[in-house]
Design a protein around this motif. Structure first.
Motif, PDB file in Angstrom:
ATOM      1  N   TYR A  93       0.983  13.910   9.804  1.00 37.91           N
ATOM      2  CA  TYR A  93      -0.449  13.780   9.496  1.00 37.91           C
ATOM      3  C   TYR A  93      -0.690  14.681   8.297  1.00 37.91           C
ATOM      4  O   TYR A  93      -0.439  15.877   8.332  1.00 37.91           O
ATOM      5  CB  TYR A  93      -1.331  14.144  10.704  1.00 37.91           C
ATOM      6  CG  TYR A  93      -1.210  15.572  11.144  1.00 37.91           C
ATOM      7  CD1 TYR A  93      -0.203  15.976  12.004  1.00 37.91           C
ATOM      8  CD2 TYR A  93      -2.084  16.545  10.659  1.00 37.91           C
ATOM      9  CE1 TYR A  93      -0.064  17.296  12.382  1.00 37.91           C
ATOM     10  CE2 TYR A  93      -1.964  17.867  11.024  1.00 37.91           C
ATOM     11  CZ  TYR A  93      -0.945  18.235  11.887  1.00 37.91           C
ATOM     12  OH  TYR A  93      -0.812  19.554  12.244  1.00 37.91           O
ATOM     13  N   THR A 127       3.189   4.097   5.519  1.00 38.63           N
ATOM     14  CA  THR A 127       2.046   4.979   5.321  1.00 38.63           C
ATOM     15  C   THR A 127       0.900   4.382   6.127  1.00 38.63           C
ATOM     16  O   THR A 127       0.872   3.175   6.375  1.00 38.63           O
ATOM     17  CB  THR A 127       1.630   5.088   3.845  1.00 38.63           C
ATOM     18  OG1 THR A 127       1.289   3.780   3.374  1.00 38.63           O
ATOM     19  CG2 THR A 127       2.744   5.655   2.981  1.00 38.63           C
ATOM     20  N   SER A 133      -3.471   5.396   7.659  1.00 44.77           N
ATOM     21  CA  SER A 133      -4.651   6.210   7.393  1.00 44.77           C
ATOM     22  C   SER A 133      -5.522   6.265   8.648  1.00 44.77           C
ATOM     23  O   SER A 133      -5.575   5.288   9.398  1.00 44.77           O
ATOM     24  CB  SER A 133      -5.411   5.580   6.219  1.00 44.77           C
ATOM     25  OG  SER A 133      -6.794   5.732   6.369  1.00 44.77           O
ATOM     26  N   VAL A 138       0.601   9.638   7.688  1.00 39.24           N
ATOM     27  CA  VAL A 138      -0.796   9.259   7.908  1.00 39.24           C
ATOM     28  C   VAL A 138      -1.742  10.173   7.138  1.00 39.24           C
ATOM     29  O   VAL A 138      -1.693  11.403   7.297  1.00 39.24           O
ATOM     30  CB  VAL A 138      -1.166   9.325   9.408  1.00 39.24           C
ATOM     31  CG1 VAL A 138      -2.466   8.577   9.671  1.00 39.24           C
ATOM     32  CG2 VAL A 138      -0.052   8.776  10.281  1.00 39.24           C
ATOM     33  N   LEU A 139      -2.600   9.586   6.338  1.00 39.00           N
ATOM     34  CA  LEU A 139      -3.594  10.380   5.618  1.00 39.00           C
ATOM     35  C   LEU A 139      -4.620  10.913   6.619  1.00 39.00           C
ATOM     36  O   LEU A 139      -5.201  10.148   7.391  1.00 39.00           O
ATOM     37  CB  LEU A 139      -4.293   9.525   4.554  1.00 39.00           C
ATOM     38  CG  LEU A 139      -5.358  10.291   3.761  1.00 39.00           C
ATOM     39  CD1 LEU A 139      -4.723  11.344   2.854  1.00 39.00           C
ATOM     40  CD2 LEU A 139      -6.211   9.350   2.935  1.00 39.00           C
ATOM     41  N   ALA A 198     -11.328   8.661   4.441  1.00 41.69           N
ATOM     42  CA  ALA A 198     -10.011   8.017   4.536  1.00 41.69           C
ATOM     43  C   ALA A 198     -10.065   6.583   4.018  1.00 41.69           C
ATOM     44  O   ALA A 198      -9.152   6.120   3.330  1.00 41.69           O
ATOM     45  CB  ALA A 198      -9.531   8.041   5.986  1.00 41.69           C
ATOM     46  N   LYS A 199     -11.145   5.891   4.327  1.00 38.76           N
ATOM     47  CA  LYS A 199     -11.297   4.507   3.845  1.00 38.76           C
ATOM     48  C   LYS A 199     -11.408   4.472   2.326  1.00 38.76           C
ATOM     49  O   LYS A 199     -10.833   3.616   1.666  1.00 38.76           O
ATOM     50  CB  LYS A 199     -12.551   3.866   4.465  1.00 38.76           C
ATOM     51  CG  LYS A 199     -12.378   3.439   5.908  1.00 38.76           C
ATOM     52  CD  LYS A 199     -13.662   2.754   6.380  1.00 38.76           C
ATOM     53  CE  LYS A 199     -13.602   2.415   7.857  1.00 38.76           C
ATOM     54  NZ  LYS A 199     -14.942   2.122   8.391  1.00 38.76           N
ATOM     55  N   ALA A 204     -10.224   6.634   0.242  1.00 36.91           N
ATOM     56  CA  ALA A 204      -8.930   6.963  -0.361  1.00 36.91           C
ATOM     57  C   ALA A 204      -8.104   5.697  -0.558  1.00 36.91           C
ATOM     58  O   ALA A 204      -7.446   5.521  -1.586  1.00 36.91           O
ATOM     59  CB  ALA A 204      -8.180   7.954   0.522  1.00 36.91           C
ATOM     60  N   VAL A 205      -8.141   4.816   0.421  1.00 40.82           N
ATOM     61  CA  VAL A 205      -7.358   3.578   0.356  1.00 40.82           C
ATOM     62  C   VAL A 205      -7.993   2.593  -0.629  1.00 40.82           C
ATOM     63  O   VAL A 205      -7.310   1.996  -1.457  1.00 40.82           O
ATOM     64  CB  VAL A 205      -7.227   2.955   1.769  1.00 40.82           C
ATOM     65  CG1 VAL A 205      -6.596   1.577   1.694  1.00 40.82           C
ATOM     66  CG2 VAL A 205      -6.407   3.872   2.670  1.00 40.82           C
ATOM     67  N   TRP A 246      -4.726   6.647  -2.138  1.00 43.28           N
ATOM     68  CA  TRP A 246      -3.729   6.578  -1.062  1.00 43.28           C
ATOM     69  C   TRP A 246      -3.237   5.150  -0.962  1.00 43.28           C
ATOM     70  O   TRP A 246      -4.051   4.218  -0.965  1.00 43.28           O
ATOM     71  CB  TRP A 246      -4.372   7.005   0.266  1.00 43.28           C
ATOM     72  CG  TRP A 246      -3.424   6.947   1.432  1.00 43.28           C
ATOM     73  CD1 TRP A 246      -3.297   5.926   2.337  1.00 43.28           C
ATOM     74  CD2 TRP A 246      -2.488   7.948   1.838  1.00 43.28           C
ATOM     75  NE1 TRP A 246      -2.342   6.240   3.273  1.00 43.28           N
ATOM     76  CE2 TRP A 246      -1.828   7.482   2.988  1.00 43.28           C
ATOM     77  CE3 TRP A 246      -2.144   9.210   1.329  1.00 43.28           C
ATOM     78  CZ2 TRP A 246      -0.841   8.222   3.641  1.00 43.28           C
ATOM     79  CZ3 TRP A 246      -1.174   9.940   1.983  1.00 43.28           C
ATOM     80  CH2 TRP A 246      -0.531   9.446   3.124  1.00 43.28           C
ATOM     81  N   GLN A 261      -1.239   2.090   1.022  1.00 43.38           N
ATOM     82  CA  GLN A 261      -0.848   1.633   2.354  1.00 43.38           C
ATOM     83  C   GLN A 261       0.315   0.658   2.213  1.00 43.38           C
ATOM     84  O   GLN A 261       0.141  -0.451   1.702  1.00 43.38           O
ATOM     85  CB  GLN A 261      -2.021   0.906   3.017  1.00 43.38           C
ATOM     86  CG  GLN A 261      -3.211   1.761   3.329  1.00 43.38           C
ATOM     87  CD  GLN A 261      -3.110   2.458   4.669  1.00 43.38           C
ATOM     88  OE1 GLN A 261      -2.367   3.414   4.814  1.00 43.38           O
ATOM     89  NE2 GLN A 261      -3.838   1.983   5.641  1.00 43.38           N
TER      90      GLN A 261
END
Ligand SMILES: Cc1ncc(C[n+]2csc(CCOP(=O)(O)OP(=O)(O)O)c2C)c(N)n1
Ligand code: SF4
Ligand code: SF4
Ligand code: SF4
Ligand SMILES: [Mg+2]
Lengths: 289, 103
Positions: free
Chosen positions: A120, A170, A172, A197-198, A216-217, A219-220, A225, A227
């Motif tokens: 994590y 990966t 999140s 995991v972010l 987190a959302k 970032a993706v 980040w 995935q």
């Protein structure tokens, strides 16, 4: 929802903690036939101290340098006993994975033990008060980088592309069903697996506790980040970044980037684009280990 | 009391003497006391999708017959459920508006 929680509810992680959510979702997926281990880190809160633990499954508190070595031993012991339905789950932070536990992880992967290593990533040594790690993003302020980190983060996912992992992914906290799917897949493999995991940490990244999932959302969505998963020599990209300009919003949502200059911003965005471009090219290959 | 804690207490009664450093008790802190805002689900607007339960870090939300139930003994009041609910069916009033109960 299982009848019995496998992770206690009354745990002293911070409000809005992403690590606790990952631990909970992991056991929801793996069930009671799991043995876990944590190194010194925030996840040690789950393992507890003295005669107390938060886990409803067998757990071990390891040292920070060598969680994967502990996992290797447990995994081999289970093999000798013929207990092949038990999952060994390593649960370490970025410090314990990218920095201090890296050689041990590399060894465990090379020896090919059946275990799932979850990292994590909250991008710093949070449990000791937010010191920078090699996973900390460029420009982020921490206790040891008060004016912003000068170096880019180590890309552990790309590093591990060249190791004989049975499965690599990966994930999140912003997408728990996706994380669970990947973990399920990993638990069914007969070799070492790594899931990164972010974990946006409200205490260290300095955003309101209600925003953990949203950060987190973002970032993706912004491409900060990526995935993806690697299996059978092939990379699959799970989600395409929507717009790299959203990285500005991602940075603005966190006070740790409060002092980032325009120049650093540009570097962060350029690096994210570069990473994605590299990943796209790698995804065209089918000869990765 | 959590089922996990109850189960462990029962196990302890039947265990022989433990030799060595083994954790036998379940951490069970009353983290609800940290809360300064309380998530309250409006039953009429809730569609029971379970998203709030999926993203609650504390595992404090469960689906029951009568709808989603929040365990205020453990809910830390982070507010994640109020943000993630697709129906915006969770209010988040100040904790001080509630009478302090022995929960
Ligand atoms: C060899 C060693 N060095 C340093 C420490 C002190 N230490 C305890 S927890 C911790 C932070 C670990 O950071 P990370 O793995 O990122 O987990 P987090 O606390 O962020 O969850 C450190 C440095 C230690 N226990 N062992
Ligand atoms: S510092 Fe971050 S990761 Fe650690 S317990 Fe607090 S919220 Fe969780
Ligand atoms: S997320 Fe909202 S709508 Fe869905 S179950 Fe929870 S309260 Fe109900
Ligand atoms: S406020 Fe946080 S801890 Fe409380 S129920 Fe909602 S998500 Fe869970
Ligand atoms: Mg960390």
């Amino acid at each position: 929802m299982p009848e019995l929680d496998l992770l206690s509810k009354g745990l002293t992680t911070c409000q809005g903690c992403p690590m606790e959510l990952i631990g909970r979702a992991a056991l929801d997926t793996l069930g009671p036939r799991t043995i876990t281990m944590t190194p010194p880190s925030c996840s040690a809160i789950l393992t507890g101290s003295g005669d107390e633990t938060g886990w409803g499954i067998p757990s071990v508190q390891t040292v920070l340098m060598s969680l994967p070595a502990f996992a290797s031993g447990v995994s081999e012991a289970l093999k000798i006993r013929g207990m092949d339905d038990v999952t060994v789950m390593g649960f370490a932070g970025d410090g314990g994975t990218f920095d201090i536990g890296l050689q041990s992880l590399s060894g465990a992967i090379e020896r090919g033990h059946k275990a799932v290593f979850i990292c994590y990533n909250n991008e710093a040594y949070m449990n000791t008060g937010n010191q920078r790690s090699s996973a900390t993003t460029l420009g982020a302020s921490t206790k040891t980088t008060p004016t912003g980190k000068k170096e880019s983060a180590k890309n552990i996912d790309f590093m591990l592309l060249h190791t004989p992992l049975a499965y690599q992914a990966t994930a999140s906290v912003g997408n728990i069903p996706d994380f669970k799917r990947k973990l399920k897949k990993a638990s069914e493999k007969d070799g070492p697996c790594f899931i990164h995991v972010l974990a946006p940490c409200p205490s260290g990244w300095k955003f309101p506790t209600s925003q953990t999932i949203e950060v987190a959302k973002l970032a993706v969505k912004s491409g900060a980040w990526l995935q993806f998963e690697r299996e059978n020599g092939k990379i699959t990209i799970n989600q395409k970044p929507a717009d790299f300009a959203l990285i500005n919003d991602y940075l603005d949502a966190q006070k740790r980037f409060g002092r980032v200059t325009a120049e650093i911003r540009e570097r962060i965005i350029a690096e994210a684009k570069g990473r994605y471009e590299t990943l796209c090219r790698l995804a065209e290959l089918d000869c990765l280990v | 009391m959590q089922k996990l804690v109850q189960q462990r207490m029962k196990m302890l009664e039947t265990l022989p003497t433990i030799i060595g450093p083994v954790s036998v008790k379940i951490s069970d802190v009353h983290t609800g006391a940290w809360r300064y805002r309380r998530p309250v689900i409006r039953r009429d607007d809730c569609i029971r999708c379970g998203i709030c339960a999926t993203y609650c870090p504390c595992g404090a939300i469960e689906k029951a017959e009568e709808g989603m139930v929040i365990d205020y003994t453990y809910c830390k009041g982070c507010g994640i459920c109020t943000v993630e609910c697709p129906k915006k069916a969770i209010d988040f009033p100040e904790e001080s508006t509630f009478r302090k109960e022995g929960e």
